[in-house]
Motif scaffolding. Structure first.
Motif, PDB file in Angstrom:
ATOM      1  N   PRO A  40      64.281 100.295 -11.570  1.00 42.88           N
ATOM      2  CA  PRO A  40      63.595 100.157 -10.293  1.00 42.88           C
ATOM      3  C   PRO A  40      64.302  99.133  -9.412  1.00 42.88           C
ATOM      4  O   PRO A  40      64.808  98.131  -9.897  1.00 42.88           O
ATOM      5  N   ALA A  41      64.351  99.399  -8.129  1.00 34.84           N
ATOM      6  CA  ALA A  41      65.038  98.512  -7.184  1.00 34.84           C
ATOM      7  C   ALA A  41      64.141  97.332  -6.853  1.00 34.84           C
ATOM      8  O   ALA A  41      63.454  97.324  -5.845  1.00 34.84           O
ATOM      9  N   GLY A  42      64.119  96.349  -7.718  1.00 32.95           N
ATOM     10  CA  GLY A  42      63.320  95.156  -7.480  1.00 32.95           C
ATOM     11  C   GLY A  42      61.881  95.335  -7.922  1.00 32.95           C
ATOM     12  O   GLY A  42      61.453  96.413  -8.303  1.00 32.95           O
ATOM     13  N   PRO A  43      61.127  94.232  -7.859  1.00 32.26           N
ATOM     14  CA  PRO A  43      59.721  94.305  -8.282  1.00 32.26           C
ATOM     15  C   PRO A  43      58.874  95.104  -7.293  1.00 32.26           C
ATOM     16  O   PRO A  43      59.177  95.174  -6.109  1.00 32.26           O
ATOM     17  N   ILE A  44      57.829  95.711  -7.816  1.00 30.56           N
ATOM     18  CA  ILE A  44      56.878  96.462  -6.992  1.00 30.56           C
ATOM     19  C   ILE A  44      55.526  95.802  -7.144  1.00 30.56           C
ATOM     20  O   ILE A  44      55.089  95.511  -8.259  1.00 30.56           O
ATOM     21  N   ASP A  45      54.862  95.548  -6.033  1.00 28.38           N
ATOM     22  CA  ASP A  45      53.518  94.980  -6.029  1.00 28.38           C
ATOM     23  C   ASP A  45      52.753  95.704  -4.927  1.00 28.38           C
ATOM     24  O   ASP A  45      53.000  95.474  -3.740  1.00 28.38           O
ATOM     25  N   GLU A  46      51.891  96.633  -5.315  1.00 27.52           N
ATOM     26  CA  GLU A  46      51.176  97.434  -4.326  1.00 27.52           C
ATOM     27  C   GLU A  46      49.759  97.712  -4.788  1.00 27.52           C
ATOM     28  O   GLU A  46      49.437  97.580  -5.970  1.00 27.52           O
ATOM     29  N   VAL A  47      48.926  98.094  -3.839  1.00 30.38           N
ATOM     30  CA  VAL A  47      47.578  98.542  -4.147  1.00 30.38           C
ATOM     31  C   VAL A  47      47.557 100.046  -3.907  1.00 30.38           C
ATOM     32  O   VAL A  47      47.924 100.517  -2.834  1.00 30.38           O
ATOM     33  N   TYR A  48      47.174 100.782  -4.946  1.00 34.37           N
ATOM     34  CA  TYR A  48      47.122 102.240  -4.878  1.00 34.37           C
ATOM     35  C   TYR A  48      45.735 102.677  -5.324  1.00 34.37           C
ATOM     36  O   TYR A  48      45.295 102.341  -6.422  1.00 34.37           O
ATOM     37  N   GLN A  49      45.031 103.382  -4.475  1.00 33.49           N
ATOM     38  CA  GLN A  49      43.664 103.837  -4.734  1.00 33.49           C
ATOM     39  C   GLN A  49      42.783 102.687  -5.243  1.00 33.49           C
ATOM     40  O   GLN A  49      41.990 102.839  -6.172  1.00 33.49           O
ATOM     41  N   ARG A  54      51.710  96.417 -10.447  1.00 32.31           N
ATOM     42  CA  ARG A  54      52.841  95.487 -10.421  1.00 32.31           C
ATOM     43  C   ARG A  54      53.871  95.951 -11.438  1.00 32.31           C
ATOM     44  O   ARG A  54      53.537  96.178 -12.609  1.00 32.31           O
ATOM     45  N   ILE A  55      55.104  96.077 -10.973  1.00 28.11           N
ATOM     46  CA  ILE A  55      56.199  96.500 -11.844  1.00 28.11           C
ATOM     47  C   ILE A  55      57.319  95.481 -11.701  1.00 28.11           C
ATOM     48  O   ILE A  55      57.786  95.221 -10.596  1.00 28.11           O
ATOM     49  N   THR A  56      57.716  94.908 -12.832  1.00 35.04           N
ATOM     50  CA  THR A  56      58.817  93.953 -12.841  1.00 35.04           C
ATOM     51  C   THR A  56      59.816  94.335 -13.924  1.00 35.04           C
ATOM     52  O   THR A  56      59.476  95.049 -14.873  1.00 35.04           O
ATOM     53  N   THR A  57      61.014  93.848 -13.778  1.00 37.76           N
ATOM     54  CA  THR A  57      62.044  94.064 -14.803  1.00 37.76           C
ATOM     55  C   THR A  57      62.501  92.731 -15.360  1.00 37.76           C
ATOM     56  O   THR A  57      63.615  92.586 -15.820  1.00 37.76           O
ATOM     57  N   ASP A  58      61.610  91.742 -15.339  1.00 38.00           N
ATOM     58  CA  ASP A  58      61.976  90.401 -15.786  1.00 38.00           C
ATOM     59  C   ASP A  58      62.026  90.254 -17.299  1.00 38.00           C
ATOM     60  O   ASP A  58      62.428  89.228 -17.813  1.00 38.00           O
ATOM     61  N   GLY A  59      61.613  91.279 -18.022  1.00 43.32           N
ATOM     62  CA  GLY A  59      61.666  91.219 -19.478  1.00 43.32           C
ATOM     63  C   GLY A  59      60.520  90.461 -20.110  1.00 43.32           C
ATOM     64  O   GLY A  59      60.532  90.201 -21.298  1.00 43.32           O
ATOM     65  N   GLY A  60      59.513  90.109 -19.338  1.00 46.12           N
ATOM     66  CA  GLY A  60      58.392  89.350 -19.893  1.00 46.12           C
ATOM     67  C   GLY A  60      57.407  90.237 -20.607  1.00 46.12           C
ATOM     68  O   GLY A  60      57.276  91.409 -20.315  1.00 46.12           O
ATOM     69  N   GLY A  61      56.741  89.668 -21.574  1.00 48.82           N
ATOM     70  CA  GLY A  61      55.647  90.350 -22.263  1.00 48.82           C
ATOM     71  C   GLY A  61      56.075  91.599 -23.006  1.00 48.82           C
ATOM     72  O   GLY A  61      56.923  91.555 -23.857  1.00 48.82           O
ATOM     73  N   PRO A  72      61.089  98.206 -17.692  1.00 49.62           N
ATOM     74  CA  PRO A  72      60.178  97.491 -16.793  1.00 49.62           C
ATOM     75  C   PRO A  72      58.833  97.193 -17.450  1.00 49.62           C
ATOM     76  O   PRO A  72      58.417  97.875 -18.373  1.00 49.62           O
ATOM     77  N   THR A  73      58.183  96.160 -16.940  1.00 48.28           N
ATOM     78  CA  THR A  73      56.818  95.853 -17.335  1.00 48.28           C
ATOM     79  C   THR A  73      55.918  96.385 -16.233  1.00 48.28           C
ATOM     80  O   THR A  73      56.061  96.006 -15.072  1.00 48.28           O
ATOM     81  N   VAL A  74      55.042  97.315 -16.581  1.00 47.26           N
ATOM     82  CA  VAL A  74      54.139  97.949 -15.622  1.00 47.26           C
ATOM     83  C   VAL A  74      52.730  97.445 -15.904  1.00 47.26           C
ATOM     84  O   VAL A  74      52.246  97.550 -17.035  1.00 47.26           O
ATOM     85  N   ASN A  96      49.332 109.427 -20.369  1.00 47.33           N
ATOM     86  CA  ASN A  96      49.610 110.858 -20.402  1.00 47.33           C
ATOM     87  C   ASN A  96      51.015 111.086 -20.950  1.00 47.33           C
ATOM     88  O   ASN A  96      52.001 110.877 -20.253  1.00 47.33           O
ATOM     89  N   HIS A  97      51.092 111.528 -22.202  1.00 45.04           N
ATOM     90  CA  HIS A  97      52.386 111.807 -22.836  1.00 45.04           C
ATOM     91  C   HIS A  97      52.935 113.180 -22.458  1.00 45.04           C
ATOM     92  O   HIS A  97      54.049 113.517 -22.837  1.00 45.04           O
ATOM     93  N   TYR A  98      52.182 113.983 -21.743  1.00 45.13           N
ATOM     94  CA  TYR A  98      52.556 115.373 -21.530  1.00 45.13           C
ATOM     95  C   TYR A  98      53.213 115.637 -20.184  1.00 45.13           C
ATOM     96  O   TYR A  98      53.760 116.704 -19.977  1.00 45.13           O
ATOM     97  N   GLU A  99      53.160 114.679 -19.275  1.00 43.22           N
ATOM     98  CA  GLU A  99      53.831 114.827 -17.985  1.00 43.22           C
ATOM     99  C   GLU A  99      54.886 113.750 -17.866  1.00 43.22           C
ATOM    100  O   GLU A  99      54.646 112.603 -18.240  1.00 43.22           O
ATOM    101  N   THR A 100      56.039 114.123 -17.320  1.00 39.99           N
ATOM    102  CA  THR A 100      57.109 113.158 -17.121  1.00 39.99           C
ATOM    103  C   THR A 100      57.205 112.817 -15.640  1.00 39.99           C
ATOM    104  O   THR A 100      56.825 113.610 -14.778  1.00 39.99           O
ATOM    105  N   TYR A 101      57.729 111.625 -15.371  1.00 40.94           N
ATOM    106  CA  TYR A 101      57.843 111.137 -13.998  1.00 40.94           C
ATOM    107  C   TYR A 101      59.245 110.591 -13.785  1.00 40.94           C
ATOM    108  O   TYR A 101      59.889 110.090 -14.710  1.00 40.94           O
ATOM    109  N   ALA A 102      59.709 110.670 -12.550  1.00 40.41           N
ATOM    110  CA  ALA A 102      61.080 110.294 -12.212  1.00 40.41           C
ATOM    111  C   ALA A 102      61.320 108.790 -12.282  1.00 40.41           C
ATOM    112  O   ALA A 102      62.430 108.355 -12.548  1.00 40.41           O
ATOM    113  N   ASP A 103      60.283 108.003 -12.051  1.00 41.87           N
ATOM    114  CA  ASP A 103      60.454 106.546 -12.027  1.00 41.87           C
ATOM    115  C   ASP A 103      59.145 105.873 -12.429  1.00 41.87           C
ATOM    116  O   ASP A 103      58.087 106.504 -12.418  1.00 41.87           O
ATOM    117  N   PRO A 104      59.212 104.591 -12.786  1.00 42.34           N
ATOM    118  CA  PRO A 104      57.992 103.881 -13.215  1.00 42.34           C
ATOM    119  C   PRO A 104      56.917 103.798 -12.133  1.00 42.34           C
ATOM    120  O   PRO A 104      55.729 103.787 -12.455  1.00 42.34           O
TER     121      PRO A 104
END
Length: 130
Positions: A40-49, A54-61, A72-74, A96-104
């Motif tokens: 992912p191109a940088g961290p994501i912090d958004e409100v959806y529905q 929050r999506i980060t690639t800092d390797g935490g947790g 990424p940590t989602v 959902n293990h049955y659908e795939t997605y292009a990005d986190p």
């Protein structure tokens, strides 16, 4: 006129198939390397529905410190969503293990829709305690 023997024909065919197989393995390795570099191109912090994603690639947790580099940590409303990357570069989650997605990010939005307002349950690896 020279005739080709069965042994020569089989040898030529085997050589051609070996060359094609090696070319396919090389192409697959190159494609895998390019997918591995895609994050992912940088961290994501958004409100959806109404839910905070929050999506980060800092390797935490990530499951008690067992985070793979580059994965990424989602988080949805502060709770971690376990995500996995498939060999073809697509993403799946425990929601959902049955659908795939292009990005986190699209995977996290789909998880919010699937949860339908329910809280994300804590992830406990097999053999661990909840």
């Amino acid at each position: 006129m020279d005739k080709i023997t069965r042994r020569q024909a089989l040898g030529t065919t085997a050589g051609a198939l070996t060359a094609l197989g090696l070319a396919g393995v090389t192409a697959h390795a190159a494609a895998t390397d390019s997918r591995a570099a895609t994050t992912p191109a940088g961290p994501i912090d958004e409100v959806y529905q109404g839910r905070r994603i929050r999506i980060t690639t800092d390797g935490g947790g990530h499951h008690g410190g067992h985070h793979s580099p580059g994965l990424p940590t989602v988080r949805i409303d502060g709770r971690e969503l376990h995500v996995m990357r498939n060999a073809d570069g697509t993403w799946i989650s425990v929601v959902n293990h049955y659908e795939t997605y292009a990005d986190p990010a699209s995977l996290a939005r789909a998880a919010v829709r699937e949860l339908q307002g329910a809280e994300l349950a804590p992830f406990a690896p097999m053999g661990g305690t909840a």
